[in-house]
Write a protein that holds these residues in place. Structure first.
Motif: not given
Ligand SMILES: C[S@@+](CC[C@H](N)C(=O)[O-])C[C@H]1O[C@@H](n2cnc3c(N)ncnc32)[C@H](O)[C@@H]1O
Length: 278
Positions: A87-93, A133-135, A139-143
């Motif tokens: 599973i993964s999260g994200s910048s917004s979650a 990934v903008g802004g 950071l980039h999500h690498n994992h």
């Protein structure tokens, strides 16, 4: 859809079963304590565009649902079984995977926490695909996470089945190893193949590479293992089960994905037969 997509919703291919349905309905039909390995990647609630499934639910509702699935998974696992949850999260979650794993604490021991590294920068080089990934905030999500959950925390693993050769060969004799292999550790670099079309990703928004479930099955390390994926998608876990000599049970609610999984499994079977000269 191709000729393999028939009106039937349950298929048997070779030694595997593919079932079209809601995993909360299908898992209770599997015998309790009968499964060696569960490898799965549920929808992440990040608004991905699946064909049928709505991937944007209220967070609490989503976590309650996955907790119910985890109860159903726990019931089918052998006492010495392994549950690999990707599973993964994200910048917004960003809290989501951690919220989930805390909820699962009464059900499982977190025996290992593996970081699936999809891309990495080493010194002045970068390997693997970087999703833009903008802004300037993130950071980039690498994992992503692979939570290795067990019932006891004491499941013996075959670490060398996915081991790597020693860099410094003097370690082999010095530390009394019989083989030139050491444990890979809990960071697994598995990049995606670069693909140019949706068809190459089986028209599915979120597959994992086949090496991921293959390594999980090998690490668990039991011959003839029964492997279940309650969110099978395009059947990557079943292809891995085929390649590893395991028996797979895959469930997905979407008949189109089940049909794709079935086709991939048939193709993987042909490759296996050719390799073994059958
Ligand atoms: C992240 S994808 C899995 C992708 C898979 N690992 C692969 O490599 O193709 C999650 C899948 O869960 C399925 N799904 C969502 N809710 C489900 C449910 N209640 N029961 C069974 N499958 C479900 C979706 O159709 C989707 O294919």
């Amino acid at each position: 859809m191709d000729q393999l997509a028939t009106a039937d919703l349950t298929f048997t291919e070779h030694r595997h079963r593919l079932i079209c349905g809601d995993c909360l309905t299908v898992l209770p039909t599997i015998d309790a304590g009968s499964v060696d390995v569960v490898v799965t990647s549920p929808p992440y609630n990040l608004g991905m565009t699946y064909r049928d499934y709505n991937d944007r639910r209220k967070e609490d509702e989503y976590l309650d649902w996955l907790t119910r699935v985890a109860h159903a998974v726990r019931r089918v696992m052998k006492a010495e079984g392994s549950f690999f949850l990707n599973i993964s999260g994200s910048s917004s979650a960003p809290w989501l995977p951690f919220e989930l794993i805390v909820r699962l604490r009464p059900l499982f021991v977190l025996q290992n926490h593996i970081a699936w590294i999809k891309s990495i920068a080493t010194r002045d080089d970068a390997v693997g695909h970087y999703k833009p990934v903008g802004g300037r905030r993130f950071l980039h999500h690498n994992h992503e996470h692979i939570f290795h959950l067990t019932l006891t925390g004491d499941v013996k693993l075959d670490r060398l089945a996915i081991g790597v050769p020693f860099k410094d060969k003097s370690n082999i004799a010095r530390r009394g190893h019989v083989r030139d292999l050491r444990c890979r550790g809990n960071t697994w670099f598995i990049p995606y193949d670069t693909v140019q079309s949706k068809a190459a990703k089986f028209h599915h928004p979120s597959t994992f590479p086949v090496a991921l479930p293959r390594w999980c099955i090998r690490l668990h390390g039991h011959d003839n293992a029964v492997v279940v994926d309650p969110f099978m998608g395009t059947g990557t876990t079943l292809v891995a089960a085929e390649l590893e000599g395991a028996r797979g049970i895959g469930i997905d609610m979407d008949p189109a994905y089940v049909a794709i999984a079935r086709r991939r499994l048939v193709e993987a079977g042909h490759v296996q037969h050719k390799l073994s000269g059958v």
